[in-house]
Write a protein that holds these residues in place. Structure first.
Motif, PDB file in Angstrom:
ATOM      1  N   ALA A 347      -3.722  24.523  17.646  1.00  0.00           N
ATOM      2  CA  ALA A 347      -3.882  25.892  17.147  1.00  0.00           C
ATOM      3  C   ALA A 347      -4.298  25.924  15.683  1.00  0.00           C
ATOM      4  O   ALA A 347      -4.898  26.904  15.228  1.00  0.00           O
ATOM      5  N   VAL A 348      -3.996  24.878  14.919  1.00  0.00           N
ATOM      6  CA  VAL A 348      -4.334  24.889  13.491  1.00  0.00           C
ATOM      7  C   VAL A 348      -5.830  24.754  13.261  1.00  0.00           C
ATOM      8  O   VAL A 348      -6.310  25.044  12.154  1.00  0.00           O
ATOM      9  N   LEU A 349      -6.604  24.322  14.251  1.00  0.00           N
ATOM     10  CA  LEU A 349      -8.040  24.122  14.058  1.00  0.00           C
ATOM     11  C   LEU A 349      -8.752  25.418  13.725  1.00  0.00           C
ATOM     12  O   LEU A 349      -9.793  25.403  13.054  1.00  0.00           O
ATOM     13  N   ASN A 350      -8.231  26.542  14.193  1.00  0.00           N
ATOM     14  CA  ASN A 350      -8.861  27.838  13.937  1.00  0.00           C
ATOM     15  C   ASN A 350      -8.237  28.577  12.760  1.00  0.00           C
ATOM     16  O   ASN A 350      -8.533  29.752  12.556  1.00  0.00           O
ATOM     17  N   SER A 351      -7.378  27.915  12.012  1.00  0.00           N
ATOM     18  CA  SER A 351      -6.702  28.563  10.887  1.00  0.00           C
ATOM     19  C   SER A 351      -6.955  27.768   9.609  1.00  0.00           C
ATOM     20  O   SER A 351      -6.426  26.665   9.437  1.00  0.00           O
ATOM     21  N   SER A 352      -7.764  28.327   8.725  1.00  0.00           N
ATOM     22  CA  SER A 352      -8.038  27.639   7.456  1.00  0.00           C
ATOM     23  C   SER A 352      -6.783  27.548   6.592  1.00  0.00           C
ATOM     24  O   SER A 352      -6.605  26.587   5.838  1.00  0.00           O
ATOM     25  N   LEU A 353      -5.887  28.544   6.707  1.00  0.00           N
ATOM     26  CA  LEU A 353      -4.662  28.515   5.909  1.00  0.00           C
ATOM     27  C   LEU A 353      -3.757  27.365   6.332  1.00  0.00           C
ATOM     28  O   LEU A 353      -3.174  26.668   5.477  1.00  0.00           O
ATOM     29  N   LEU A 354      -3.646  27.134   7.631  1.00  0.00           N
ATOM     30  CA  LEU A 354      -2.809  26.024   8.086  1.00  0.00           C
ATOM     31  C   LEU A 354      -3.462  24.684   7.787  1.00  0.00           C
ATOM     32  O   LEU A 354      -2.773  23.684   7.560  1.00  0.00           O
ATOM     33  N   LEU A 355      -4.780  24.626   7.789  1.00  0.00           N
ATOM     34  CA  LEU A 355      -5.455  23.393   7.363  1.00  0.00           C
ATOM     35  C   LEU A 355      -5.193  23.128   5.883  1.00  0.00           C
ATOM     36  O   LEU A 355      -5.027  21.977   5.471  1.00  0.00           O
ATOM     37  N   HIS A 356      -5.143  24.206   5.086  1.00  0.00           N
ATOM     38  CA  HIS A 356      -4.715  24.061   3.685  1.00  0.00           C
ATOM     39  C   HIS A 356      -3.322  23.451   3.622  1.00  0.00           C
ATOM     40  O   HIS A 356      -3.049  22.556   2.807  1.00  0.00           O
ATOM     41  N   TYR A 357      -2.441  23.962   4.461  1.00  0.00           N
ATOM     42  CA  TYR A 357      -1.054  23.486   4.466  1.00  0.00           C
ATOM     43  C   TYR A 357      -0.989  21.997   4.804  1.00  0.00           C
ATOM     44  O   TYR A 357      -0.300  21.221   4.131  1.00  0.00           O
ATOM     45  N   ILE A 358      -1.716  21.587   5.843  1.00  0.00           N
ATOM     46  CA  ILE A 358      -1.728  20.174   6.237  1.00  0.00           C
ATOM     47  C   ILE A 358      -2.277  19.313   5.109  1.00  0.00           C
ATOM     48  O   ILE A 358      -1.775  18.219   4.821  1.00  0.00           O
ATOM     49  N   ASN A 359      -3.304  19.811   4.437  1.00  0.00           N
ATOM     50  CA  ASN A 359      -3.935  19.039   3.367  1.00  0.00           C
ATOM     51  C   ASN A 359      -3.015  18.896   2.160  1.00  0.00           C
ATOM     52  O   ASN A 359      -3.042  17.875   1.463  1.00  0.00           O
ATOM     53  N   CYS A 360      -2.198  19.925   1.909  1.00  0.00           N
ATOM     54  CA  CYS A 360      -1.298  19.883   0.747  1.00  0.00           C
ATOM     55  C   CYS A 360      -0.040  19.072   1.028  1.00  0.00           C
ATOM     56  O   CYS A 360       0.398  18.286   0.189  1.00  0.00           O
ATOM     57  N   VAL A 361       0.528  19.272   2.201  1.00  0.00           N
ATOM     58  CA  VAL A 361       1.812  18.633   2.510  1.00  0.00           C
ATOM     59  C   VAL A 361       1.642  17.146   2.760  1.00  0.00           C
ATOM     60  O   VAL A 361       2.489  16.330   2.390  1.00  0.00           O
ATOM     61  N   ARG A 362       0.537  16.758   3.405  1.00  0.00           N
ATOM     62  CA  ARG A 362       0.259  15.356   3.719  1.00  0.00           C
ATOM     63  C   ARG A 362       1.405  14.720   4.491  1.00  0.00           C
ATOM     64  O   ARG A 362       1.848  13.609   4.203  1.00  0.00           O
ATOM     65  N   ASP A 363       1.909  15.445   5.475  1.00  0.00           N
ATOM     66  CA  ASP A 363       2.975  14.944   6.342  1.00  0.00           C
ATOM     67  C   ASP A 363       2.324  14.200   7.507  1.00  0.00           C
ATOM     68  O   ASP A 363       1.627  14.796   8.336  1.00  0.00           O
ATOM     69  N   GLU A 364       2.535  12.893   7.568  1.00  0.00           N
ATOM     70  CA  GLU A 364       1.863  12.102   8.590  1.00  0.00           C
ATOM     71  C   GLU A 364       2.313  12.489   9.994  1.00  0.00           C
ATOM     72  O   GLU A 364       1.557  12.337  10.953  1.00  0.00           O
ATOM     73  N   SER A 365       3.509  13.002  10.128  1.00  0.00           N
ATOM     74  CA  SER A 365       3.963  13.413  11.458  1.00  0.00           C
ATOM     75  C   SER A 365       3.107  14.565  11.989  1.00  0.00           C
ATOM     76  O   SER A 365       2.840  14.647  13.191  1.00  0.00           O
ATOM     77  N   LEU A 366       2.664  15.456  11.095  1.00  0.00           N
ATOM     78  CA  LEU A 366       1.781  16.547  11.525  1.00  0.00           C
ATOM     79  C   LEU A 366       0.442  16.005  11.998  1.00  0.00           C
ATOM     80  O   LEU A 366      -0.104  16.455  13.012  1.00  0.00           O
ATOM     81  N   LEU A 367      -0.089  15.032  11.252  1.00  0.00           N
ATOM     82  CA  LEU A 367      -1.368  14.445  11.659  1.00  0.00           C
ATOM     83  C   LEU A 367      -1.233  13.706  12.980  1.00  0.00           C
ATOM     84  O   LEU A 367      -2.136  13.742  13.820  1.00  0.00           O
ATOM     85  N   LEU A 368      -0.114  13.026  13.178  1.00  0.00           N
ATOM     86  CA  LEU A 368       0.096  12.334  14.442  1.00  0.00           C
ATOM     87  C   LEU A 368       0.118  13.314  15.612  1.00  0.00           C
ATOM     88  O   LEU A 368      -0.447  13.045  16.674  1.00  0.00           O
ATOM     89  N   ARG A 369       0.767  14.450  15.407  1.00  0.00           N
ATOM     90  CA  ARG A 369       0.798  15.465  16.463  1.00  0.00           C
ATOM     91  C   ARG A 369      -0.587  16.033  16.722  1.00  0.00           C
ATOM     92  O   ARG A 369      -0.980  16.257  17.875  1.00  0.00           O
ATOM     93  N   LEU A 370      -1.358  16.246  15.650  1.00  0.00           N
ATOM     94  CA  LEU A 370      -2.722  16.757  15.817  1.00  0.00           C
ATOM     95  C   LEU A 370      -3.594  15.734  16.525  1.00  0.00           C
ATOM     96  O   LEU A 370      -4.391  16.075  17.413  1.00  0.00           O
ATOM     97  N   TYR A 371      -3.456  14.451  16.155  1.00  0.00           N
ATOM     98  CA  TYR A 371      -4.229  13.398  16.822  1.00  0.00           C
ATOM     99  C   TYR A 371      -3.891  13.348  18.309  1.00  0.00           C
ATOM    100  O   TYR A 371      -4.773  13.156  19.150  1.00  0.00           O
TER     101      TYR A 371
END
Length: 721
Positions: A347-371
């Motif tokens: 769902a974050v792919l269509n939200s620029s604000l949440l992509l901002h959040y992922i880019n700022c937080v740099r939580d690898e667990s979030l990236l793993l879930r997205l992958y």
């Protein structure tokens, strides 16, 4: 407990003997039984006969059999003999021990929970083997654990008993096959100490190899997440490059869910049935909007929307901000500490604000879930693409565009997309979704080129050589963007020097080797393409665009690497008939000159091969000879005189300079006609001395800035021809 220790001591002595001595152990038990019988005879007293004592033992044996049958059948409401039978079992067990058949029955009784925890506890405490314990009985007991009929305290007692009686078990092969089950029981805090002890007794080398050397992707995924949260807890070396960890566990229902979502959003869809086996892709209405989950928060339900709850109500409930109400960047900054991303990370792919959040937080667990979500969608939901079902190529292209926008926004390639390319590119025809596929290639995360080449670039080269010039140029463009992304990542890694977040386990020299191999690969493609396309200008522009990026690696990215053109690119460009191509070559040679000069000053920090300088000097000499001194190709290039004769340029050594070069002939004529517009014939040899300088100024005024920079940096204008 003292008698139990004695039994253990006796068992260890027996099990240390050869396995073939089972009959000997049985004989020994019989001797011991005889001794016990004699002891019981002596205890009968002098007033009782031997026959009376034997009769008493027979009655005890019969009572034990009756008791075992009672427990095996289960509790009877009208029976009042439970305590009597239980005492019978206890007396016999503590006096003579129990036979394997009796232990088998009592294990099932205790773990089935038929008589309650109190009876099970008493059974375990008196379950002492007279000889051995059957392995099958232990396996059956473990199956009762899976049934969940007994209490937690009974499970603890079972593991304690199993550890104490471990040496009495006749075989261990089937029990060792249950290693994974016992390992999974470690999560139970009460069982953990005793399960660890049991695993300590069971563990063999092959168990460790299965768990760690042959670690399955799903275990790698879980351990990688553990290691991210608590690095000191997991010391196992895990592959840093992300892989596709899980197979899609929802594939039985995903098709039906997508169809339902499409119908709810107004897209007609045919009725679909759930498939209980792996089949070829179903031809269905594929829609890029329906495949990406809708952004929903767990705490933002329909009921809460109807009640119009205040934000304070949300914060007081679970402290997380509802994603549906996130509308602006200032709002993101105010609530960045209390955001909880959706369970379906797509769902974050269509939200620029949440992509901002992922880019700022740099939580690898979030990236793993997205992958994980991306891998499921690309690998399994889009399998139809692999079997050349192009009915819905536009929708699939839109979906890939959404992923590419996210990668561009984050300035980071997704490992799931890389794995998708590895699997789909060998079946790709180079036509469908060409732009999207090549852009995915340009965002491949930095890795060892030698590892990526057989998986990706070998397949790409086959398409490259057999496709049109437009496809060749598209590939060269995507490889230029790939090089740029790799260089940006490496330059940041060099400055930050953060090994903790780096997916590389190589030195800077190893990283430079990968970049160098990529550049040489493009040089090989370009050399072959120039021959296949007969030096077409359109192709040469894209090749030189790539080398514009290559020539400035040292200065622009502060990386110790200088890689020159291959001869198969340099000389065709030098002899090109197009002035823009030659101008671009001059600019690139000027940048190479500046980079090598800067590298020469910092030889203490970085050292380059002398071969690089020699090759550059050879190219520089050839260019000066072709553009200035009319003495081209003194070294490094041999042209058959017969070929030159057929081309009517036998005096080529005096026929190439800024005036006579084929790329500048139109400029030469235009310059001469400006001076003498009425002349019908032009005398090119008249351009010398001051007129040569005027001619140069004319060329520079025509926008040939690359030529201007090259002449100023590499040629002394005092030496006018």
């Amino acid at each position: 407990m003292s008698s139990q220790k004695k039994v253990n001591s006796w068992a260890r002595k027996r099990t240390s003997q050869d396995s073939s001595s089972y009959q000997t152990r049985l004989s020994a038990w019989r001797v011991k039984e005889d001794l016990n019988d004699s002891k019981s005879i002596s205890e009968c007293g002098q007033n009782n006969t031997v026959e009376d004592c034997e009769g008493a033992d027979g009655q005890t044996e019969n009572a034990l059999q009756i008791a075992l049958r009672y427990f095996e059948k289960g509790p009877i409401k009208t029976s009042q003999n439970k305590e009597k039978h239980l005492k019978t079992v206890e007396n016999v067990a503590w006096k003579n021990g129990l036979a394997p058949e009796g232990i088998d029955i009592l294990l099932s009784v205790a773990l089935s929970g038929k008589f309650g925890s109190a009876v099970s506890t008493r059974i375990f405490k008196c379950m002492i083997p007279a000889t051995l314990i059957s392995e099958d009985s232990v396996v059956k007991a473990v199956s009762w654990l899976c049934a969940g009929k007994c209490s937690g305290s009974t499970k603890v007692l079972f593991y304690r008993w199993l550890v104490a009686m471990f040496d009495f078990i006749d075989h261990k092969e089937q029990i060792n096959l249950l290693y994974g089950f016992f390992f999974a029981s470690l999560q139970d805090d009460a069982l953990c100490p005793y399960v660890c002890h049991l695993l300590y007794l069971l563990t063999k080398k092959e168990n460790v190899l299965v768990l760690f050397q042959g670690m399955q992707p799903h275990l790698q995924a879980l351990l990688s997440l553990y290691k991210f949260f608590v690095p000191t807890l997991i010391s196992v070396s895990l592959p840093m490059k992300k892989k596709i960890y899980f197979k899609n566990s929802e594939n039985l229902w995903q098709t039906a869910l997508l169809a339902l979502r499409s119908r709810n959003q107004g897209f007609p869809s045919e009725p679909l049935k759930l498939m209980l086996a792996n089949v070829y892709p179903i031809k269905r209405k594929w829609n890029s909007h329906s495949i990406i989950p809708v952004l929903n928060s767990c705490n933002y339900s329909k009921e809460s929307r109807k009640k119009r709850m205040n934000l304070s109500d949300y914060f007081s409930s679970n402290g997380s901000f509802p994603l549906e109400q996130l509308k602006s960047f200032p709002q993101l900054l105010q609530n960045i500490h209390c955001l909880e991303l959706p369970s379906q990370m797509g769902a974050v792919l269509n939200s620029s604000l949440l992509l901002h959040y992922i880019n700022c937080v740099r939580d690898e667990s979030l990236l793993l879930r997205l992958y994980h979500w991306l891998s499921q969608t690309l690998q399994e939901e889009c399998i139809w693409y692999k079997v050349n079902n192009y009915d819905h190529g536009k929708e699939f292209a839109n979906f890939l565009d959404t992923i590419l926008r996210a990668e561009c926004f984050l300035q980071e390639g997704f490992y799931s997309c890389e794995a998708f390319l590895y699997k789909s590119l060998p079946l790709w025809d180079g036509l469908c979704c060409r732009s999207q596929f090549l852009q995915l290639v340009s965002w491949i995360p930095f890795s060892s080129f030698s590892e990526v080449k057989p998986l990706l670039f070998d397949h790409l080269s086959r398409l490259f050589f057999t496709s049109s010039i437009f496809f060749k140029c598209s590939v060269l463009q995507c490889l230029k963007e790939l090089l740029q992304n790799w260089l940006l990542w490496l330059s940041m890694d060099v400055h930050v020097k953060s090994v903790r977040n780096s997916p590389l386990e190589t030195t800077l020299g190893g990283s430079m080797n990968s970049v160098s191999e990529l550049i040489h690969y493009v040089g090989w493609l370009s050399t072959t393409a120039v021959r296949l396309e007969s030096n077409r200008t359109f192709l040469l522009h894209f090749i030189l665009d790539f080398y514009e990026k290559v020539c400035d690696i040292y200065i622009n990215y502060n990386l110790p690497l200088v890689v020159l053109f291959p001869p198969g690119v340099f000389y065709p460009v030098l002899l090109s008939l197009d002035s823009s191509i030659l101008n671009q070559l001059c600019y690139i040679m000027d940048r190479y000159h500046k980079n090598l000069t800067a590298a020469k000053k910092n030889e203490i920090e970085f050292s380059f091969s002398s071969k690089t300088y020699q090759e550059f000097n050879q190219y520089l000499t050839a260019m000066v000879g072709c553009l200035w001194t009319s003495k081209p190709f003194q070294k490094g290039l041999y042209i058959d005189p017969e070929v030159l004769g057929n081309a009517s340029v036998a005096e080529y050594k005096k026929s190439l300079n800024l005036v006579h070069h084929p790329a500048f002939l139109s400029y030469t004529v235009s310059f001469l006609l400006q001076e003498c517009p009425e002349e019908r014939k032009v005398n090119m040899s008249s351009i010398r001395g001051k007129k040569w300088n005027w001619y140069l100024d004319y060329l520079f005024s025509e926008g040939l800035h690359g030529l201007k920079h090259f002449i100023r940096s590499s040629i002394h204008r005092s030496s006018v021809p």
